[in-house]
Design a protein around this motif. Structure first.
Motif, mmCIF file in Angstrom:
data_model
loop_
_atom_site.group_PDB
_atom_site.id
_atom_site.type_symbol
_atom_site.label_atom_id
_atom_site.label_comp_id
_atom_site.label_asym_id
_atom_site.label_seq_id
_atom_site.Cartn_x
_atom_site.Cartn_y
_atom_site.Cartn_z
ATOM 1 N N PHE A 8 0.837 -1.203 0.000
ATOM 2 C CA PHE A 8 0.000 0.000 0.000
ATOM 3 C C PHE A 8 0.872 1.253 0.000
ATOM 4 O O PHE A 8 0.618 2.190 -0.758
ATOM 5 C CB PHE A 8 -0.937 0.005 1.207
ATOM 6 C CG PHE A 8 -1.776 1.250 1.272
ATOM 7 C CD1 PHE A 8 -2.919 1.356 0.498
ATOM 8 C CD2 PHE A 8 -1.412 2.318 2.069
ATOM 9 C CE1 PHE A 8 -3.690 2.514 0.528
ATOM 10 C CE2 PHE A 8 -2.171 3.482 2.104
ATOM 11 C CZ PHE A 8 -3.311 3.575 1.342
ATOM 12 N N LEU A 9 1.886 1.276 0.840
ATOM 13 C CA LEU A 9 2.787 2.427 0.896
ATOM 14 C C LEU A 9 3.466 2.646 -0.452
ATOM 15 O O LEU A 9 3.577 3.774 -0.928
ATOM 16 C CB LEU A 9 3.827 2.232 1.997
ATOM 17 C CG LEU A 9 4.760 3.396 2.242
ATOM 18 C CD1 LEU A 9 3.979 4.619 2.705
ATOM 19 C CD2 LEU A 9 5.813 3.016 3.272
ATOM 20 N N TRP A 10 3.893 1.556 -1.078
ATOM 21 C CA TRP A 10 4.560 1.647 -2.384
ATOM 22 C C TRP A 10 3.618 2.255 -3.432
ATOM 23 O O TRP A 10 3.991 3.141 -4.184
ATOM 24 C CB TRP A 10 5.020 0.260 -2.818
ATOM 25 C CG TRP A 10 5.802 0.246 -4.083
ATOM 26 C CD1 TRP A 10 5.353 -0.117 -5.314
ATOM 27 C CD2 TRP A 10 7.167 0.619 -4.249
ATOM 28 N NE1 TRP A 10 6.355 0.006 -6.238
ATOM 29 C CE2 TRP A 10 7.481 0.451 -5.610
ATOM 30 C CE3 TRP A 10 8.141 1.076 -3.373
ATOM 31 C CZ2 TRP A 10 8.742 0.728 -6.115
ATOM 32 C CZ3 TRP A 10 9.401 1.350 -3.886
ATOM 33 C CH2 TRP A 10 9.688 1.176 -5.239
ATOM 34 N N VAL A 11 2.372 1.805 -3.449
ATOM 35 C CA VAL A 11 1.393 2.294 -4.428
ATOM 36 C C VAL A 11 0.973 3.733 -4.111
ATOM 37 O O VAL A 11 0.898 4.578 -4.999
ATOM 38 C CB VAL A 11 0.157 1.361 -4.464
ATOM 39 C CG1 VAL A 11 -0.960 1.958 -5.280
ATOM 40 C CG2 VAL A 11 0.548 -0.002 -5.010
ATOM 41 N N TYR A 16 6.582 9.850 -5.120
ATOM 42 C CA TYR A 16 6.960 10.604 -3.906
ATOM 43 C C TYR A 16 7.502 9.657 -2.838
ATOM 44 O O TYR A 16 7.338 9.897 -1.654
ATOM 45 C CB TYR A 16 5.743 11.346 -3.348
ATOM 46 C CG TYR A 16 5.151 12.313 -4.321
ATOM 47 C CD1 TYR A 16 5.653 13.604 -4.448
ATOM 48 C CD2 TYR A 16 4.081 11.933 -5.137
ATOM 49 C CE1 TYR A 16 5.106 14.492 -5.352
ATOM 50 C CE2 TYR A 16 3.530 12.821 -6.042
ATOM 51 C CZ TYR A 16 4.055 14.090 -6.147
ATOM 52 O OH TYR A 16 3.515 14.975 -7.045
ATOM 53 N N ARG A 17 8.136 8.589 -3.242
ATOM 54 C CA ARG A 17 8.514 7.534 -2.290
ATOM 55 C C ARG A 17 9.482 7.996 -1.218
ATOM 56 O O ARG A 17 9.426 7.513 -0.099
ATOM 57 C CB ARG A 17 9.044 6.331 -3.043
ATOM 58 C CG ARG A 17 7.917 5.758 -3.899
ATOM 59 C CD ARG A 17 8.059 4.328 -4.239
ATOM 60 N NE ARG A 17 6.823 3.874 -4.852
ATOM 61 C CZ ARG A 17 6.705 3.593 -6.140
ATOM 62 N NH1 ARG A 17 7.735 3.697 -6.955
ATOM 63 N NH2 ARG A 17 5.540 3.192 -6.614
ATOM 64 N N LEU A 18 10.356 8.926 -1.516
ATOM 65 C CA LEU A 18 11.295 9.412 -0.513
ATOM 66 C C LEU A 18 10.734 10.585 0.278
ATOM 67 O O LEU A 18 11.349 11.037 1.245
ATOM 68 C CB LEU A 18 12.626 9.791 -1.159
ATOM 69 C CG LEU A 18 13.367 8.626 -1.826
ATOM 70 C CD1 LEU A 18 14.638 9.119 -2.505
ATOM 71 C CD2 LEU A 18 13.673 7.529 -0.827
ATOM 72 N N THR A 42 2.901 19.274 5.861
ATOM 73 C CA THR A 42 4.359 19.316 5.725
ATOM 74 C C THR A 42 4.933 18.035 6.327
ATOM 75 O O THR A 42 4.196 17.183 6.822
ATOM 76 C CB THR A 42 4.926 20.522 6.489
ATOM 77 O OG1 THR A 42 4.587 20.370 7.873
ATOM 78 C CG2 THR A 42 4.366 21.834 5.952
ATOM 79 N N PHE A 43 6.239 17.937 6.323
ATOM 80 C CA PHE A 43 6.923 16.792 6.923
ATOM 81 C C PHE A 43 6.444 16.582 8.360
ATOM 82 O O PHE A 43 6.043 15.494 8.746
ATOM 83 C CB PHE A 43 8.437 17.026 6.883
ATOM 84 C CG PHE A 43 9.237 15.984 7.609
ATOM 85 C CD1 PHE A 43 9.572 14.798 6.983
ATOM 86 C CD2 PHE A 43 9.663 16.196 8.909
ATOM 87 C CE1 PHE A 43 10.313 13.835 7.648
ATOM 88 C CE2 PHE A 43 10.397 15.243 9.586
ATOM 89 C CZ PHE A 43 10.726 14.059 8.952
ATOM 90 N N GLY A 44 6.471 17.623 9.158
ATOM 91 C CA GLY A 44 6.083 17.533 10.563
ATOM 92 C C GLY A 44 4.624 17.183 10.757
ATOM 93 O O GLY A 44 4.280 16.346 11.602
ATOM 94 N N VAL A 45 3.753 17.815 9.997
ATOM 95 C CA VAL A 45 2.311 17.546 10.097
ATOM 96 C C VAL A 45 2.030 16.097 9.697
ATOM 97 O O VAL A 45 1.251 15.403 10.347
ATOM 98 C CB VAL A 45 1.503 18.533 9.218
ATOM 99 C CG1 VAL A 45 0.041 18.136 9.130
ATOM 100 C CG2 VAL A 45 1.657 19.951 9.732
ATOM 101 N N PHE A 46 2.676 15.643 8.639
ATOM 102 C CA PHE A 46 2.491 14.280 8.140
ATOM 103 C C PHE A 46 2.870 13.256 9.205
ATOM 104 O O PHE A 46 2.082 12.368 9.535
ATOM 105 C CB PHE A 46 3.333 14.076 6.875
ATOM 106 C CG PHE A 46 3.245 12.701 6.290
ATOM 107 C CD1 PHE A 46 2.170 12.336 5.507
ATOM 108 C CD2 PHE A 46 4.253 11.777 6.507
ATOM 109 C CE1 PHE A 46 2.089 11.065 4.953
ATOM 110 C CE2 PHE A 46 4.178 10.511 5.964
ATOM 111 C CZ PHE A 46 3.101 10.153 5.184
#
Length: 81
Positions: A8-11, A16-18, A42-46
């Motif tokens: 799921f993460l890959w798909v 935007y994998r990195l 953002t990175f932090g919110v995510f």
């Protein structure tokens, strides 16, 4: 479920994998689930969202794995007919 979670993460992070917090798909999913505007993710919110909702996300991934397995079973039955 761990393999399904990776799949799921890959798909979901295609392109935007990195940097999954920039994935339009994941931003949209987070926005519709939590109400956080996609532009504000953002990175932090995510990562904060992932940590805060880890139990619900685990439940979602378990459900997705069950549905995926069910779909595979149905397809095998159709081929066998």
């Amino acid at each position: 479920m761990p393999l399904y979670a990776l799949w799921f993460l890959w798909v979901a992070t295609r392109g935007y994998r990195l940097r999954p917090w920039k994935s339009r798909y994941l931003r949209w999913r987070i926005e519709t689930y939590s109400g956080i505007p996609a532009e504000q993710i953002t990175f932090g919110v995510f990562w904060s969202f992932l940590w805060r909702e880890r139990r619900e996300l685990t439940r979602f991934l378990a459900w997705g794995a069950r549905m995926h397995k069910l779909e595979q079973h149905r397809r095998q039955e159709q081929v066998g007919d």
